[in-house]
Design a protein around this motif. Sequence first.
Motif, PDB file in Angstrom:
ATOM      1  N   THR A 294       0.836  -1.208   0.000  1.00 40.65           N
ATOM      2  CA  THR A 294       0.000   0.000   0.000  1.00 40.65           C
ATOM      3  C   THR A 294       0.868   1.254   0.000  1.00 40.65           C
ATOM      4  N   LEU A 295       1.925   1.229   0.794  1.00 42.07           N
ATOM      5  CA  LEU A 295       2.828   2.374   0.859  1.00 42.07           C
ATOM      6  C   LEU A 295       3.517   2.600  -0.482  1.00 42.07           C
ATOM      7  N   GLN A 296       3.899   1.533  -1.142  1.00 41.77           N
ATOM      8  CA  GLN A 296       4.518   1.657  -2.462  1.00 41.77           C
ATOM      9  C   GLN A 296       3.562   2.331  -3.440  1.00 41.77           C
ATOM     10  N   LYS A 297       2.290   1.952  -3.385  1.00 44.97           N
ATOM     11  CA  LYS A 297       1.292   2.563  -4.267  1.00 44.97           C
ATOM     12  C   LYS A 297       1.126   4.044  -3.971  1.00 44.97           C
ATOM     13  N   ASN A 298       1.149   4.404  -2.677  1.00 39.36           N
ATOM     14  CA  ASN A 298       0.979   5.808  -2.294  1.00 39.36           C
ATOM     15  C   ASN A 298       2.200   6.654  -2.642  1.00 39.36           C
ATOM     16  N   LEU A 299       3.383   6.040  -2.653  1.00 44.93           N
ATOM     17  CA  LEU A 299       4.620   6.772  -2.955  1.00 44.93           C
ATOM     18  C   LEU A 299       4.842   6.831  -4.464  1.00 44.93           C
ATOM     19  N   ASN A 300       3.811   7.250  -5.187  1.00 43.01           N
ATOM     20  CA  ASN A 300       3.923   7.216  -6.641  1.00 43.01           C
ATOM     21  C   ASN A 300       4.775   8.338  -7.205  1.00 43.01           C
ATOM     22  N   MET A 301       5.270   9.252  -6.344  1.00 42.49           N
ATOM     23  CA  MET A 301       6.187  10.286  -6.814  1.00 42.49           C
ATOM     24  C   MET A 301       7.638   9.799  -6.751  1.00 42.49           C
ATOM     25  N   MET A 302       7.826   8.624  -6.188  1.00 40.44           N
ATOM     26  CA  MET A 302       9.161   8.026  -6.101  1.00 40.44           C
ATOM     27  C   MET A 302       9.170   6.698  -6.844  1.00 40.44           C
ATOM     28  N   GLU A 303      10.342   6.272  -7.213  1.00 39.94           N
ATOM     29  CA  GLU A 303      10.527   4.929  -7.736  1.00 39.94           C
ATOM     30  C   GLU A 303      10.825   4.020  -6.556  1.00 39.94           C
ATOM     31  N   THR A 304      10.009   2.987  -6.369  1.00 39.53           N
ATOM     32  CA  THR A 304      10.138   2.152  -5.182  1.00 39.53           C
ATOM     33  C   THR A 304      10.181   0.676  -5.553  1.00 39.53           C
ATOM     34  N   ASP A 305      10.821  -0.094  -4.688  1.00 38.58           N
ATOM     35  CA  ASP A 305      10.819  -1.549  -4.755  1.00 38.58           C
ATOM     36  C   ASP A 305      10.454  -2.080  -3.379  1.00 38.58           C
ATOM     37  N   VAL A 306       9.701  -3.163  -3.332  1.00 37.78           N
ATOM     38  CA  VAL A 306       9.397  -3.848  -2.083  1.00 37.78           C
ATOM     39  C   VAL A 306      10.155  -5.160  -2.089  1.00 37.78           C
ATOM     40  N   ILE A 307      10.962  -5.369  -1.058  1.00 38.58           N
ATOM     41  CA  ILE A 307      11.744  -6.601  -0.958  1.00 38.58           C
ATOM     42  C   ILE A 307      11.572  -7.175   0.439  1.00 38.58           C
ATOM     43  N   PRO A 308      11.659  -8.492   0.582  1.00 39.42           N
ATOM     44  CA  PRO A 308      11.498  -9.115   1.898  1.00 39.42           C
ATOM     45  C   PRO A 308      12.717  -8.904   2.779  1.00 39.42           C
ATOM     46  N   CYS A 309      12.503  -8.878   4.058  1.00 37.66           N
ATOM     47  CA  CYS A 309      13.598  -8.690   5.016  1.00 37.66           C
ATOM     48  C   CYS A 309      14.508  -9.904   5.024  1.00 37.66           C
ATOM     49  N   GLY A 310      15.814  -9.666   5.022  1.00 37.57           N
ATOM     50  CA  GLY A 310      16.782 -10.745   5.164  1.00 37.57           C
ATOM     51  C   GLY A 310      17.116 -11.486   3.891  1.00 37.57           C
ATOM     52  N   LYS A 311      16.570 -11.076   2.745  1.00 35.32           N
ATOM     53  CA  LYS A 311      16.869 -11.760   1.497  1.00 35.32           C
ATOM     54  C   LYS A 311      18.295 -11.492   1.058  1.00 35.32           C
ATOM     55  N   GLU A 312      18.968 -12.527   0.564  1.00 37.70           N
ATOM     56  CA  GLU A 312      20.374 -12.386   0.194  1.00 37.70           C
ATOM     57  C   GLU A 312      20.585 -11.333  -0.885  1.00 37.70           C
ATOM     58  N   SER A 313      19.631 -11.230  -1.822  1.00 38.42           N
ATOM     59  CA  SER A 313      19.784 -10.263  -2.904  1.00 38.42           C
ATOM     60  C   SER A 313      19.635  -8.823  -2.435  1.00 38.42           C
ATOM     61  N   ASN A 314      19.283  -8.624  -1.169  1.00 38.55           N
ATOM     62  CA  ASN A 314      19.136  -7.262  -0.643  1.00 38.55           C
ATOM     63  C   ASN A 314      20.441  -6.491  -0.700  1.00 38.55           C
ATOM     64  N   ALA A 315      21.558  -7.187  -0.741  1.00 39.94           N
ATOM     65  CA  ALA A 315      22.862  -6.519  -0.742  1.00 39.94           C
ATOM     66  C   ALA A 315      22.986  -5.544  -1.903  1.00 39.94           C
ATOM     67  N   GLU A 316      22.375  -5.877  -3.050  1.00 45.78           N
ATOM     68  CA  GLU A 316      22.443  -4.993  -4.213  1.00 45.78           C
ATOM     69  C   GLU A 316      21.735  -3.683  -3.929  1.00 45.78           C
TER      70      GLU A 316
END
Length: 437
Positions: A294-316
């Motif tokens: 929901t927050l991602q949808k509301n932040l439509n003035m920004m480019e956003t990504d939603v990622i899960p906590c602790g995922k290995e690919s988060n390092a990028e």
Amino acid sequence: MQQEQRSSSDRPLDPGCLLECDAERSADRLGCAVVDFPVAVVLPAGGCGERMGLPTPKQFCTILNRPLISYTIQSFERLSWIGTVVVVIAKENHDLMLNIVQKFNHTKVKVVHGGTTRHRSIFNGLQAFSNTTESTLPMPKPKVVIIHDAVRPFVEEDLLLKITLAAKEQGASGAIRPLVSTVIATTSEGYLDHSLERAKYRASEMPQGFLYDIIFQAYQRCSEFDFDFGTECLHLALQYCGTSAKLVEGPPTLWKVTYKRDLAAAEAIIKETLSTSACIIAGAEAEAVELAKTLQKNLNMMETDVIPCGKESNAEYLSKTRNFIHISTTGSNFLGVLDMVKRFEDTDHARLYPVVIVWVQLNMTKQSADSQRTDELTVFRSLASEVLQGNVLLYGIQIDHSKVPEQWERSVERLTQITVALIRDRNAALTGQLLHA
């Protein structure tokens, strides 16, 4: 103006033409292919900033805890095809400049002392490629040298490439901008004499590029009057070497920080650029994931990504993104935030620009939120104060979950507004506060 949401596969993680981004790295690769000759930069930075009206020279005034000159240096250092950046400063600022070089890890900088005037300082910078001492290694003489003002931090790579290639081809080149106001001539009594046709004239700006041998020879030949009262490098190349410069139209961002109000304008530009994207990290709980979407949808003035906590690919994401929104439903759960901060320290990610972390605590029961508020605030403030030393701005927002749709929508809307304000303002005084949405 609102931007369309794009998937993470077709957009840069850290957008903005003034900071590191995918577009710049692509342009830099193009520059490497085209610029196959040595290029260096001379930054005269010995001014005292009289027009600024401040005790500190303007090039050393800070924006987001970082001196203005550091932003300018980075504009050149980030490009692999630029070899050396010679910074020319007043002798009394030598130690200050060395501290800046060390603190912000400027690896291409050579510091030399300036002269009594701008032209003398530039000549000293050029001589650094021909003069050596027993304590210094000789610097390779560049094919092309770029001369730029230390207080023009927003120079774009595309313009630098055009200036460099034009200088190699023509011998000299310079950026120009259309005149904003009409230029008039006055009589000695202070009356209008005549005005110039604005369409025929341009404002000479920086950067300017030269074949090193041409500009060095021009300075060797120029008069004492030129050294004391001249300001235009292109004129020296024309007068003493017969080299007519190729003029390149520059963007509006070439403006020079001259007055105190310009510092505020520069800070606003940097903050705006830093605030164009965000990464939302959601806990495993279904409520946290739903709030993140929901927050991602509301932040439509920004480019956003939603990622899960602790995922290995988060390092990028942690290595490229400047703004993070960490959503948790567990009271006093700072483990995810602490892991992020540790990664920032390991990678030096927050050295140049402050990183924002907005920790959103989703309270599932009102009673739990009231009973734990005091202890959580104490721990949170201590953590925020600690990470602030590493240039990480940690903010907190509490939001109470509600099963009443209207009430929940209002709370999420307030959460969106507060989050946007914190990311855009980057106010260190608000770190450690647990705001309520």
